[in-house]
Motif scaffolding. Structure first.
Motif, mmCIF file in Angstrom:
data_model
loop_
_atom_site.group_PDB
_atom_site.id
_atom_site.type_symbol
_atom_site.label_atom_id
_atom_site.label_comp_id
_atom_site.label_asym_id
_atom_site.label_seq_id
_atom_site.Cartn_x
_atom_site.Cartn_y
_atom_site.Cartn_z
ATOM 1 N N LEU A 183 1.382 -5.008 -0.257
ATOM 2 C CA LEU A 183 1.390 -3.124 -1.277
ATOM 3 C C LEU A 183 1.485 -3.721 -2.548
ATOM 4 O O LEU A 183 1.047 -3.878 -3.687
ATOM 5 N N SER A 184 2.871 -4.447 -2.550
ATOM 6 C CA SER A 184 3.807 -5.048 -3.980
ATOM 7 C C SER A 184 3.204 -5.510 -4.878
ATOM 8 O O SER A 184 3.272 -4.898 -6.337
ATOM 9 N N PRO A 185 2.502 -6.557 -4.072
ATOM 10 C CA PRO A 185 1.724 -7.236 -5.159
ATOM 11 C C PRO A 185 0.312 -6.394 -6.351
ATOM 12 O O PRO A 185 -0.355 -6.588 -7.441
ATOM 13 N N ARG A 186 0.040 -5.313 -5.109
ATOM 14 C CA ARG A 186 -1.648 -4.555 -6.047
ATOM 15 C C ARG A 186 -0.720 -3.499 -6.712
ATOM 16 O O ARG A 186 -1.524 -2.812 -6.993
ATOM 17 N N ALA A 187 -0.045 -2.877 -6.524
ATOM 18 C CA ALA A 187 0.877 -1.230 -7.243
ATOM 19 C C ALA A 187 0.883 -1.290 -8.514
ATOM 20 O O ALA A 187 0.338 -0.207 -8.720
ATOM 21 N N ALA A 188 0.675 -2.284 -9.108
ATOM 22 C CA ALA A 188 0.236 -2.070 -10.822
ATOM 23 C C ALA A 188 -1.335 -2.043 -10.972
ATOM 24 O O ALA A 188 -1.520 -1.013 -11.701
ATOM 25 N N ASP A 189 -2.040 -2.934 -9.872
ATOM 26 C CA ASP A 189 -3.363 -2.343 -10.281
ATOM 27 C C ASP A 189 -4.084 -1.187 -9.986
ATOM 28 O O ASP A 189 -5.028 -0.532 -10.173
ATOM 29 N N ALA A 248 -8.412 -2.635 -4.555
ATOM 30 C CA ALA A 248 -6.922 -3.278 -3.859
ATOM 31 C C ALA A 248 -6.244 -1.832 -3.166
ATOM 32 O O ALA A 248 -5.540 -2.653 -1.944
ATOM 33 N N VAL A 249 -6.738 -0.759 -2.834
ATOM 34 C CA VAL A 249 -6.717 -0.132 -1.871
ATOM 35 C C VAL A 249 -7.017 -0.449 -0.362
ATOM 36 O O VAL A 249 -6.250 -0.563 0.211
ATOM 37 N N ARG A 250 -8.508 -0.725 -0.767
ATOM 38 C CA ARG A 250 -9.602 -0.943 0.142
ATOM 39 C C ARG A 250 -8.504 -2.604 0.953
ATOM 40 O O ARG A 250 -8.657 -2.239 2.001
ATOM 41 N N HIS A 251 -7.986 -2.620 -0.211
ATOM 42 C CA HIS A 251 -7.507 -4.688 0.571
ATOM 43 C C HIS A 251 -6.634 -4.114 1.628
ATOM 44 O O HIS A 251 -6.352 -4.265 2.743
ATOM 45 N N VAL A 252 -5.403 -3.312 1.285
ATOM 46 C CA VAL A 252 -4.119 -2.905 2.050
ATOM 47 C C VAL A 252 -4.604 -2.352 2.988
ATOM 48 O O VAL A 252 -3.911 -2.461 3.821
ATOM 49 N N VAL A 253 -5.291 -1.068 3.116
ATOM 50 C CA VAL A 253 -5.526 -0.476 3.965
ATOM 51 C C VAL A 253 -6.379 -1.173 4.941
ATOM 52 O O VAL A 253 -5.843 -1.542 6.613
ATOM 53 N N GLY A 271 -5.025 -2.089 8.683
ATOM 54 C CA GLY A 271 -5.429 -2.010 10.348
ATOM 55 C C GLY A 271 -5.899 -2.945 11.098
ATOM 56 O O GLY A 271 -5.447 -2.892 12.099
ATOM 57 N N GLU A 272 -5.725 -4.739 10.652
ATOM 58 C CA GLU A 272 -5.500 -5.682 11.138
ATOM 59 C C GLU A 272 -4.407 -5.774 11.495
ATOM 60 O O GLU A 272 -4.679 -6.504 13.117
ATOM 61 N N GLU A 313 -0.206 5.667 -0.004
ATOM 62 C CA GLU A 313 0.510 6.270 1.350
ATOM 63 C C GLU A 313 -0.397 8.001 1.094
ATOM 64 O O GLU A 313 -1.119 7.697 2.002
ATOM 65 N N THR A 314 -0.596 8.202 0.367
ATOM 66 C CA THR A 314 -1.667 9.554 0.237
ATOM 67 C C THR A 314 -2.755 9.102 1.161
ATOM 68 O O THR A 314 -3.972 9.793 2.006
ATOM 69 N N THR A 315 -3.747 7.925 0.378
ATOM 70 C CA THR A 315 -4.966 7.425 1.157
ATOM 71 C C THR A 315 -4.630 7.402 2.126
ATOM 72 O O THR A 315 -5.501 7.527 3.028
ATOM 73 N N ILE A 316 -3.593 6.369 2.881
ATOM 74 C CA ILE A 316 -3.796 6.128 4.741
ATOM 75 C C ILE A 316 -3.106 7.474 5.250
ATOM 76 O O ILE A 316 -3.616 7.538 6.087
ATOM 77 N N ALA A 317 -2.441 8.745 4.552
ATOM 78 C CA ALA A 317 -2.280 9.325 4.964
ATOM 79 C C ALA A 317 -3.222 10.224 5.767
ATOM 80 O O ALA A 317 -3.063 11.088 6.538
#
Length: 396
Positions: A25-31, A40-45, A49-50, A89-93
């Motif tokens: 997440l940290s490397p993608r937070a600025a994006d 970027a959100v979908r990548h971390v989600v 999951g994986e 975090e809102t997205t995954i919550a």
């Protein structure tokens, strides 16, 4: 007080998930913040999951190393993600709030179709409750969910707004009222609606001052039809399903508030120990150390209240028995987040208002939503008081 209520296994899990989020997440937070990059959100989600982290709430589906996964661990995940980026975090919550009623109340085929993809990180979920005239007063919903015996379908008509993951979610848990043949008060019914169902539409997304990267918008249902097996629980059981979901959501929001508060506190603490004014470090000033002390004790209090609620849930407490404690977790942690970001900005002065000198201004904007989403501070105070004044019917 760090992790006072958590076991050694819980603490080890925190270290594990913190390292994972630092990598993913940290490397993608600025994006996510600056470009609102949904990819970027979908990548971390997908990565979550994986790795199995989206299954923490569902012990029967969990495949990781924890002996007893539960709400405590989902809240730790929420806290650590919010400390980096609350919008993500809102997205995954929200996705987990969608998964919760699917896991508990959906038929096996429905779980296979919608729950498993969410937990694998390949799909996103959303919850449809709020309407133009209905926020905390969910009993006054105007959306209709009615059964068509001719086609064996549920037909949804209505309009929802302020829906997190609107237009990008793959499945929507929709709450609406079902009229009764006997003329009695209509009851709330819950159904699962896939994104490609006929009659579902997404009029617009909103622009918020904070939580950039979290997509929030409107969902419209115009004779939207889903097959009868998309019902969650039984007809008219939606309010009870919603109440269980809110307990879960409010405990998770306790973690969200803790993550934002902790992040703001660390910025303020570092600044107070490095910035000099009038020949002294800023933290040597009485007014500043008062702010630091207040931030510190409020975070500790919020942590204790939040993880008390999660431990109670994991021990089997739910429904009305957990309503007060979950509400207190949400109230104290989110109010603490707002207090801490406000004080952090004040301690940093002009630096706290700029993007060029850190992310305090982002935390300030993000935190403001916390005392509104998932039940306003005023509403959760009502829930707390209603338990403490059982002989009275409090007039909202």
């Amino acid at each position: 007080m760090r992790d006072f209520l958590l076991t050694e296994e819980d603490c080890a899990f925190r270290s594990e998930v913190r390292a994972f989020l630092q990598r993913e997440l940290s490397p993608r937070a600025a994006d996510i913040e600056d470009r609102q990059d949904w990819n970027a959100v979908r990548h971390v989600v997908r990565a979550l999951g994986e790795a199995g982290y989206l299954r923490l709430m569902f012990a029967d589906l969990y495949r990781g190393s924890l002996k007893k996964p539960g709400l405590t661990h989902a809240t730790i995940l929420s806290e650590e993600a919010s400390a980096i980026n609350y919008a993500f975090e809102t997205t995954i919550a929200t996705a987990l709030s969608c998964a919760y009623p699917l896991h508990r109340h959906a038929s096996a085929p429905l779980r296979d179709a919608y729950l498993e993809p969410i937990l694998d990180g390949h799909a996103i979920g959303a919850i449809c409750v709020t309407e133009p005239g209905t926020g905390s007063d969910s009993a006054d919903m105007q959306t209709r969910v009615e059964y068509d015996a001719r086609t064996n379908e549920w037909v949804i008509n209505g309009f929802k707004r302020y829906i997190s993951n609107a237009s990008v979610a793959d499945v929507y848990i929709v709450y609406g009222v079902t009229p009764r043949d006997d003329g009695a008060e209509p009851r709330v019914t819950a159904v699962a609606v896939p994104k490609d169902a006929p009659g579902i539409g997404f009029p617009r997304n909103y622009t918020f001052m904070g939580r950039r990267g979290c997509i929030v918008g409107e969902v419209k249902f115009d004779d939207c039809r889903v097959s009868a097996d998309h019902l969650l629980g039984n007809e008219g059981e939606g309010f009870a399903i919603m109440r269980g979901m809110f307990n879960f959501e409010r405990a998770i929001l306790g973690g969200s508030g803790l993550g934002v508060a902790r992040s703001a506190f660390e910025v303020a603490r570092r600044h107070a120990q490095s910035r000099k004014t009038f020949g002294q470090f800023l933290g040597c000033k009485q007014l500043i150390w008062d702010k630091i002390a207040q931030m510190s004790w409020r975070i500790d209090a919020a942590e204790l209240i939040t993880y008390r609620a999660t431990k109670m849930y994991d021990a089997g407490t739910d429904g009305k028995a957990l309503m007060k404690e979950a509400a207190m977790a949400k109230l104290v942690a989110t109010e603490t987040a707002n207090f801490c970001v406000n004080e952090a900005v004040q301690i940093l002065g002009g630096d706290g208002l700029t993007k060029e000198y850190g992310r305090t201004e982002q935390l300030y904007r993000d935190a403001r939503a916390l005392t509104i989403v998932g039940g306003t501070s005023e509403m959760v105070k009502y829930l707390i008081a209603s338990r403490d004044l059982p002989e009275l019917k409090i007039n909202l």
